[in-house]
Design a protein around this motif. Sequence first.
Motif, PDB file in Angstrom:
ATOM      1  N   ARG A  43       0.849  -1.178   0.000  1.00  0.00           N
ATOM      2  CA  ARG A  43       0.000   0.000   0.000  1.00  0.00           C
ATOM      3  C   ARG A  43       0.889   1.234   0.000  1.00  0.00           C
ATOM      4  O   ARG A  43       1.881   1.286   0.679  1.00  0.00           O
ATOM      5  N   ALA A  47      -1.438   3.620  -4.598  1.00  0.00           N
ATOM      6  CA  ALA A  47      -1.768   2.194  -4.743  1.00  0.00           C
ATOM      7  C   ALA A  47      -3.206   2.016  -5.214  1.00  0.00           C
ATOM      8  O   ALA A  47      -4.100   2.775  -4.838  1.00  0.00           O
ATOM      9  N   LEU A  49      -6.033   0.275  -4.447  1.00  0.00           N
ATOM     10  CA  LEU A  49      -6.545  -0.511  -3.315  1.00  0.00           C
ATOM     11  C   LEU A  49      -7.530  -1.590  -3.738  1.00  0.00           C
ATOM     12  O   LEU A  49      -7.531  -2.681  -3.171  1.00  0.00           O
TER      13      LEU A  49
END
Length: 156
Positions: A43, A47, A49
């Motif tokens: 992360r 990033a 997610l």
Amino acid sequence: MKIRIVAIGEKMPEWVNEGFHEYAKRLQHGLILSLTEIPAGKRGKNADLDRIIQKEGELMLAQTPSQSHCVALDVKGKSWSTEDLAKQLQQWQLKGTEINLLIGGPEGLAQSCYQRANQFWSLSPLTFPHPLVRIILAEQLYRAWSLLNNHPYHRA
């Protein structure tokens, strides 16, 4: 009966490992508790997610046999008292299959894990650090087992 915790995150602090293993060791008589750690996706500021959570879910489900009973840990799940958990242990034992408890990462579980789950369990409306959840789960399973087996721990 075998219960496996499948959790996002590796390389926990020693106190987490010691706490989990202390209760897992106590459960060796009739209930085998194990832990499978899944590496957390990287992360960062930029990033993706959604992609990270999806990949974590794929890795978790790859460790969850299709014939096992799957329980997703989620704040929106059902809360159980110690007595309720003891009854769940009895019901799970009757199933005769491995029980897998899924602990997601910082953003929770992947949608695929929710779809795979047979049950949803909330430890509390509070948010706990994910490493601590491992210890809480192990302790609560030991407490419920103690209740079922008339062991004095539950009365402590």
